[in-house]
Scaffold this motif. Structure first.
Motif, PDB file in Angstrom:
ATOM      1  N   ASP A  10      90.832  63.090  33.449  1.00 44.94           N
ATOM      2  CA  ASP A  10      89.987  62.612  32.372  1.00 44.94           C
ATOM      3  C   ASP A  10      90.094  61.096  32.360  1.00 44.94           C
ATOM      4  OD1 ASP A  10      88.503  62.723  29.814  1.00 44.94           O
ATOM      5  OD2 ASP A  10      90.418  62.027  28.991  1.00 44.94           O
ATOM      6  N   ASN A  53      83.362  63.343  30.239  1.00 48.45           N
ATOM      7  CA  ASN A  53      82.205  63.540  29.374  1.00 48.45           C
ATOM      8  C   ASN A  53      81.740  62.170  28.906  1.00 48.45           C
ATOM      9  OD1 ASN A  53      82.517  66.315  29.563  1.00 48.45           O
ATOM     10  ND2 ASN A  53      83.377  66.569  27.522  1.00 48.45           N
ATOM     11  N   LYS A 110      82.783  69.229  29.745  1.00 46.50           N
ATOM     12  CA  LYS A 110      84.059  69.877  29.429  1.00 46.50           C
ATOM     13  C   LYS A 110      83.998  70.356  27.967  1.00 46.50           C
ATOM     14  CE  LYS A 110      86.160  66.121  30.634  1.00 46.50           C
ATOM     15  NZ  LYS A 110      87.178  65.067  30.856  1.00 46.50           N
ATOM     16  N   PRO A 111      84.418  71.561  27.668  1.00 45.70           N
ATOM     17  CA  PRO A 111      85.393  72.400  28.375  1.00 45.70           C
ATOM     18  C   PRO A 111      84.847  73.287  29.502  1.00 45.70           C
ATOM     19  CG  PRO A 111      84.823  73.480  26.326  1.00 45.70           C
ATOM     20  CD  PRO A 111      84.086  72.158  26.345  1.00 45.70           C
ATOM     21  N   PRO A 113      83.665  74.033  33.333  1.00 46.29           N
ATOM     22  CA  PRO A 113      84.301  73.505  34.545  1.00 46.29           C
ATOM     23  C   PRO A 113      83.350  72.893  35.574  1.00 46.29           C
ATOM     24  CG  PRO A 113      84.022  75.859  34.772  1.00 46.29           C
ATOM     25  CD  PRO A 113      83.509  75.493  33.387  1.00 46.29           C
ATOM     26  N   ASP A 138      89.842  70.235  25.570  1.00 45.32           N
ATOM     27  CA  ASP A 138      88.651  70.464  26.400  1.00 45.32           C
ATOM     28  C   ASP A 138      88.959  70.189  27.870  1.00 45.32           C
ATOM     29  OD1 ASP A 138      87.136  71.217  24.226  1.00 45.32           O
ATOM     30  OD2 ASP A 138      85.903  69.404  24.194  1.00 45.32           O
ATOM     31  N   ASP A 139      89.800  69.201  28.145  1.00 46.27           N
ATOM     32  CA  ASP A 139      90.208  68.898  29.521  1.00 46.27           C
ATOM     33  C   ASP A 139      91.013  70.060  30.101  1.00 46.27           C
ATOM     34  OD1 ASP A 139      89.122  66.266  29.280  1.00 46.27           O
ATOM     35  OD2 ASP A 139      90.994  65.575  28.366  1.00 46.27           O
ATOM     36  N   ALA A 142      88.758  73.129  30.748  1.00 45.79           N
ATOM     37  CA  ALA A 142      87.935  72.955  31.948  1.00 45.79           C
ATOM     38  C   ALA A 142      88.764  73.209  33.206  1.00 45.79           C
ATOM     39  CB  ALA A 142      87.322  71.558  31.981  1.00 45.79           C
ATOM     40  N   THR A 150      97.200  72.771  34.892  1.00 40.54           N
ATOM     41  CA  THR A 150      96.763  71.747  33.943  1.00 40.54           C
ATOM     42  C   THR A 150      97.939  71.064  33.267  1.00 40.54           C
ATOM     43  OG1 THR A 150      96.541  73.458  32.229  1.00 40.54           O
ATOM     44  CG2 THR A 150      94.557  72.890  33.453  1.00 40.54           C
TER      45      THR A 150
END
Length: 193
Positions: A10, A53, A110-111, A113, A138-139, A142, A150
């Motif tokens: 991000d 985004n 995002k969210p 993918p 949201d990151d 995704a 993640t």
């Protein structure tokens, strides 16, 4: 056959200081510890992709063309630290946007993918060997939806209290980018932390 591994990053609040709806390259600065963390991750063979985004386009705050200067500034800051950015993916959409062509729900915001899937397809990336690092859920969602591991970089510890679905559960939570890099490095070397 896909053979690269990647770190999807991000932008605002993760790599650079979060200045809402900013498209001014002069206001773009790396967060402390980001360059060092990326250097260490790069030594393990990861490719780096920004996935961001950019609802400011849909809301009419700046044009899509303005993002070229944003990408150029980020590329410059990273290359000055010996870091190669393999791609810059952005979503200009928002369902409540004021610019009709961008005012829509999409698969890339995002969210969802979409940006990660597109980057993986275009760059021969194995998502199961890759990571999404971001500062909001949201990151994380995704990344999880794309099949990555993640890391939630939650400096103020506000986001972790909001986790409400399996898709929002990060593999790891870090207090800053340096800790996120350390967790990924340990996992990459040992298969666990």
């Amino acid at each position: 056959m896909r053979h690269h591994k990647a770190i999807f990053l991000d932008k605002d609040g993760t790599l650079i200081t979060n200045v809402p709806y900013n498209a001014d390259p002069a206001k773009i600065e790396l967060i402390e510890g980001v360059a060092e963390g990326l250097q260490r991750l790069g030594s393990l063979g990861y490719l780096f992709f920004v996935v961001t985004n950019q609802a400011g386009v849909a809301k009419g705050f700046f044009t899509e063309e303005a993002l070229t200067a944003v990408e150029d500034r980020l590329q410059h800051l990273l290359s000055n630290n010996g870091i190669a950015l393999s791609g810059f993916y952005y979503c200009p959409h928002h369902p409540e946007g004021s610019v009709p062509v961008y005012a829509k729900a999409c698969h890339c915001r995002k969210p969802m993918p979409g940006m990660l899937l597109e980057a993986a397809l275009n760059n021969d990336v194995r998502l199961d060997q890759s990571w999404m690092v971001g500062d909001i859920l949201d990151d994380v969602e995704a990344g999880n939806r794309a099949g990555c591991k993640t890391v939630l970089v939650d400096c103020a510890q506000h986001e972790r209290a909001k986790i409400s679905t399996d898709h929002q559960c990060p593999t790891f939570i870090a207090d800053d980018f340096g800790e996120a890099a350390n967790l990924i490095i340990k996992f990459t070397r040992n298969g666990e932390v």
